[in-house]
Design an enzyme around this catalytic site. Sequence first.
Site, PDB file in Angstrom:
ATOM      1  N   SER A  44      20.438 -79.558 -27.928  1.00 33.73           N
ATOM      2  CA  SER A  44      21.375 -80.653 -27.657  1.00 33.73           C
ATOM      3  C   SER A  44      22.739 -80.363 -28.255  1.00 33.73           C
ATOM      4  O   SER A  44      23.733 -80.993 -27.879  1.00 33.73           O
ATOM      5  CB  SER A  44      20.831 -81.969 -28.222  1.00 33.73           C
ATOM      6  OG  SER A  44      20.433 -81.825 -29.579  1.00 33.73           O
ATOM      7  N   GLU A 181       9.354 -87.737 -25.872  1.00 30.21           N
ATOM      8  CA  GLU A 181      10.675 -88.294 -25.587  1.00 30.21           C
ATOM      9  C   GLU A 181      10.663 -89.179 -24.348  1.00 30.21           C
ATOM     10  O   GLU A 181      10.173 -88.777 -23.286  1.00 30.21           O
ATOM     11  CB  GLU A 181      11.703 -87.172 -25.394  1.00 30.21           C
ATOM     12  CG  GLU A 181      13.105 -87.700 -25.115  1.00 30.21           C
ATOM     13  CD  GLU A 181      14.193 -86.653 -25.199  1.00 30.21           C
ATOM     14  OE1 GLU A 181      15.363 -87.001 -24.950  1.00 30.21           O
ATOM     15  OE2 GLU A 181      13.881 -85.485 -25.514  1.00 30.21           O
TER      16      GLU A 181
END
Length: 277
Positions: A44, A181
Site C-alpha cells: 500500500s 480484509e
Amino acid sequence: MKRPVDFFAMKENGEKITMITAYDYPSAKNVEQAEADMILVGDSLGMVVLGYDSTVPVTMDDMIHHTKAVKRGAPDTFVVTDMPFMTYHGSVDETIQNARKIIQESGAHAVKLEGAGEVVNKIARLTEAGAPVVAHLGLTPQSVGLTGSYKVRAKSAQEAQELMDNALAVEAAGAIALVLEAIPRQLAEKVSKALSIPTIGIGAGVETDGQVLVYHDIIGYGISRRAKFVKAYADIDERIEPALASYVKEVKAATFPEVKHSFTMAEEDLKGLYGRE
C-alpha cells in the site's frame, strides 16, 4: 520482540493483536513507541507514499528499501513485508528466491502473500524453506485490477464458503497468521474460531484476533478519503498544511528567519574581510 509463538499464545488467551503499517523510519519509530505488536510494510506504500493509483507498480526494490528504513526505526518489533505484485506467481523456485531476497536484504521477519489457489502451495514451500508467511484473504488489493473494485468480499453463501475453505487451506500450508480484509464481520468471526492461527482484520469486525490499519489513516496524514472501516484517531493534516503555509508566507515577507534563528560572529572579525570594510 514478539514472535509467532507469542501471537499463537495471544490468540489462545484472547489477547488482541495490534498491527500498524509503517513505510519509513519516523513512522516505524512512532509505531514501536506505541507498543504495537506487529508492523506491516504493505505494498500500500505505492498508493500512500509513492503516489501510484494502485499497488501494482510497486517493486521488490521498493519493498526492500522501505523495510530497511522501518527496521531501523523499529528494531524491536516483528515486521511483516508484502511480496509485491507478480513476485510469487511464477514458479515455486522463483517465489522462494524472491522471498529470500526480501528477507535477507531487508531484515523482514515474515512475508505476506495475497490469495489462495496456487498461492497455497507457495505458502507451503516457503514454510518448508523456513520463511514465515502471513496469508491474506478477502479483498486483496493486488487483484483489484481484475475485480475492478474495493467492495466488500464474500457476502454470498458460496463466496463465504470458498473463503472459509481457503482460510483452512492457508493454515494447513503453514501460514503463521491470516489477514482478513473487507469481509462481513459474521464471516470473519466464524473463520477466526475455525482457525488455530491468528486472524488480523481490516474492515472485518471486532471478532478477529487482531486488527491492522494504515498509519496514515489512523493519524490523518495525506488522506483524501477514508474507507468506512477506518477510525480517525487524529487529523494532523489540519495542523501540517497551515504550518507550511505560514512558513511560505513568512519567507516571502522576510519575517523568517528572525535573529534568534540565526548565527552571529564578532564584529571585529568582520572588519577587513577579504580586504574590504
